[in-house]
Enzyme design. Structure first.
Site, PDB file in Angstrom:
ATOM      1  N   THR A   1     -70.154 105.692  47.551  1.00  0.00           N
ATOM      2  CA  THR A   1     -71.427 105.009  47.711  1.00  0.00           C
ATOM      3  C   THR A   1     -71.449 103.707  46.924  1.00  0.00           C
ATOM      4  O   THR A   1     -70.797 103.562  45.897  1.00  0.00           O
ATOM      5  CB  THR A   1     -72.601 105.891  47.245  1.00  0.00           C
ATOM      6  OG1 THR A   1     -72.634 105.920  45.808  1.00  0.00           O
ATOM      7  CG2 THR A   1     -72.478 107.308  47.787  1.00  0.00           C
TER       8      THR A   1
ATOM      9  N   ASP B   1     -78.425 102.665  46.266  1.00  0.00           N
ATOM     10  CA  ASP B   1     -78.857 101.845  45.138  1.00  0.00           C
ATOM     11  C   ASP B   1     -79.431 102.802  44.104  1.00  0.00           C
ATOM     12  O   ASP B   1     -80.419 103.490  44.373  1.00  0.00           O
ATOM     13  CB  ASP B   1     -79.919 100.847  45.606  1.00  0.00           C
ATOM     14  CG  ASP B   1     -80.446  99.951  44.487  1.00  0.00           C
ATOM     15  OD1 ASP B   1     -80.181 100.244  43.296  1.00  0.00           O
ATOM     16  OD2 ASP B   1     -81.139  98.967  44.799  1.00  0.00           O
TER      17      ASP B   1
ATOM     18  N   ASN C   1     -70.997 106.774  38.177  1.00  0.00           N
ATOM     19  CA  ASN C   1     -70.171 105.663  37.702  1.00  0.00           C
ATOM     20  C   ASN C   1     -70.884 104.316  37.732  1.00  0.00           C
ATOM     21  O   ASN C   1     -70.572 103.441  36.939  1.00  0.00           O
ATOM     22  CB  ASN C   1     -68.900 105.580  38.562  1.00  0.00           C
ATOM     23  CG  ASN C   1     -68.158 104.280  38.362  1.00  0.00           C
ATOM     24  OD1 ASN C   1     -67.500 104.065  37.350  1.00  0.00           O
ATOM     25  ND2 ASN C   1     -68.270 103.372  39.326  1.00  0.00           N
TER      26      ASN C   1
ATOM     27  N   SER D   1     -69.312 107.316  30.614  1.00  0.00           N
ATOM     28  CA  SER D   1     -69.888 106.695  29.427  1.00  0.00           C
ATOM     29  C   SER D   1     -69.007 105.503  29.040  1.00  0.00           C
ATOM     30  O   SER D   1     -68.625 104.711  29.903  1.00  0.00           O
ATOM     31  CB  SER D   1     -69.985 107.724  28.298  1.00  0.00           C
ATOM     32  OG  SER D   1     -70.527 107.146  27.125  1.00  0.00           O
TER      33      SER D   1
ATOM     34  N   TYR E   1     -76.195  97.628  25.516  1.00  0.00           N
ATOM     35  CA  TYR E   1     -75.350  98.390  26.439  1.00  0.00           C
ATOM     36  C   TYR E   1     -74.977  99.732  25.821  1.00  0.00           C
ATOM     37  O   TYR E   1     -75.051 100.783  26.487  1.00  0.00           O
ATOM     38  CB  TYR E   1     -74.097  97.584  26.773  1.00  0.00           C
ATOM     39  CG  TYR E   1     -73.117  98.321  27.654  1.00  0.00           C
ATOM     40  CD1 TYR E   1     -73.389  98.533  28.997  1.00  0.00           C
ATOM     41  CD2 TYR E   1     -71.913  98.809  27.140  1.00  0.00           C
ATOM     42  CE1 TYR E   1     -72.496  99.216  29.809  1.00  0.00           C
ATOM     43  CE2 TYR E   1     -71.013  99.491  27.943  1.00  0.00           C
ATOM     44  CZ  TYR E   1     -71.306  99.691  29.270  1.00  0.00           C
ATOM     45  OH  TYR E   1     -70.427 100.379  30.066  1.00  0.00           O
TER      46      TYR E   1
ATOM     47  N   LYS F   1     -75.524 103.913  26.896  1.00  0.00           N
ATOM     48  CA  LYS F   1     -74.480 104.938  26.933  1.00  0.00           C
ATOM     49  C   LYS F   1     -74.755 106.042  25.914  1.00  0.00           C
ATOM     50  O   LYS F   1     -74.412 107.207  26.156  1.00  0.00           O
ATOM     51  CB  LYS F   1     -73.112 104.303  26.709  1.00  0.00           C
ATOM     52  CG  LYS F   1     -72.688 103.352  27.830  1.00  0.00           C
ATOM     53  CD  LYS F   1     -72.694 104.048  29.192  1.00  0.00           C
ATOM     54  CE  LYS F   1     -72.163 103.171  30.308  1.00  0.00           C
ATOM     55  NZ  LYS F   1     -72.152 103.860  31.616  1.00  0.00           N
TER      56      LYS F   1
ATOM     57  N   THR G   1     -60.442  96.387  34.750  1.00  0.00           N
ATOM     58  CA  THR G   1     -61.328  96.275  35.903  1.00  0.00           C
ATOM     59  C   THR G   1     -62.022  94.917  35.825  1.00  0.00           C
ATOM     60  O   THR G   1     -61.697  94.082  34.986  1.00  0.00           O
ATOM     61  CB  THR G   1     -62.374  97.400  35.893  1.00  0.00           C
ATOM     62  OG1 THR G   1     -63.271  97.190  34.789  1.00  0.00           O
ATOM     63  CG2 THR G   1     -61.714  98.765  35.757  1.00  0.00           C
TER      64      THR G   1
END
Length: 281
Positions: free
Chosen positions: A31, A60, A87, A138, A152, A156, A187
């Site tokens: 997704t 979403d 994720n 996480s 941020y 987490k 990434t």
């Protein structure tokens, strides 16, 4: 064969986990906000059984209706959900004081309220099955934070808190729960599309949060971690009968966690006498 339901599958960890799950013979519900973008990532030449094994759905994580529609589509197609991977996420790199309300709320909407909403939609399926596995992604800073990552990290930390509790609540129902805590992997997380830095900076934070912004920019696409290896580790983890609550990934994560645990133990021992002196006589 298991059915994997993965959010944020158009790139990064989500895409690699979907690829690894398909390569291992599983069925995957991949997704993202744009389902067509996800489907383009899986050419039939690389995944011959992709038409049977892959379902791409628009989702979403800030839209409860799209979440429920995606879960319903997964069950309609495959009959169950065995592994839920939360994720999807977004980043914010700025000093805490530099982070305005709009930026903070936006990160919380995606990183905290998003996975909570996805869980609420998917967990009734897993509970009916009395089986399944929730894997919440996480971060290294979900346990050991650093300058510039305060907001941020706080999202987490929230994920870590509710996931630890979810672990105890779902265990009697036969459902496993795992926190995956990756360090810096190669990434596009440090790209501007994923990591926001805010428009305003404060000079006093140049040696701390400012230095971290410079470090992040220099590290982008040169991170030490291999996301394909991490994805394979996550898929293998889900096949084990007794998966852990926590799976730290990357040497940088292990070093950061060891340092924090050492510091925590030393500080706790140094101030233990104060803690012990605060009970009623």
């Amino acid at each position: 064969m298991s059915v994997w339901f993965i959010t944020g599958s158009s790139r990064g960890f989500g895409l690699e986990i979907a690829r690894a799950a398909l390569a291992a013979g599983h069925q995957v519900v991949a997704t993202a906000r744009n389902a067509e973008t996800v489907r383009e990532r899986f050419p039939a030449v690389d995944f011959p059984s992709v038409d049977d094994a892959l379902l791409t759905v628009a989702l979403d994580v800030t839209d409860p209706q799209s979440i429920q529609a995606a879960v319903d589509a997964a069950v309609d197609r495959f009959g169950r959900i065995d592994v839920l991977v939360n994720n999807a996420g977004t980043g914010l790199l700025a000093a805490v004081e530099e982070s305005d309300d709009a930026a903070v709320r936006a990160v919380y909407e995606t990183n905290v309220f998003g996975p909570l909403a996805v869980q609420r939609a998917a967990l009734p399926v897993l509970r009916r099955q009395r089986a399944g596995h929730v894997i919440n992604i996480s971060s290294i800073v979900g346990f050991a934070t650093a300058p510039g990552w305060g907001i941020y990290a706080s999202t987490k930390f929230a994920v870590e808190g509710f996931t630890e509790t979810l672990h105890t609540e779902l265990a009697p129902l036969g459902i496993h729960v795992t926190l995956v805590e990756p360090g810096f992997f190669r990434t596009d997380f440090l790209d501007p599309a994923s990591l926001h830095t805010g428009p305003d900076t404060i000079d006093d934070y140049a040696p701390t949060a400012g230095a971290m912004r410079t470090t992040a920019a220099s590290l982008n696409h040169a991170q030490p971690g291999d996301p394909a290896k991490a994805a394979r580790a996550i898929v293998e983890l889900a096949a084990t009968p007794e998966p852990p609550l926590r799976l730290p990934l990357g040497t940088d994560t292990l070093h950061a966690f060891d340092d924090k645990l050492d510091t925590f133990r030393k500080e706790m021992d140094a101030w233990r006498h104060v803690a012990l002196a605060t009970d009623h006589d």
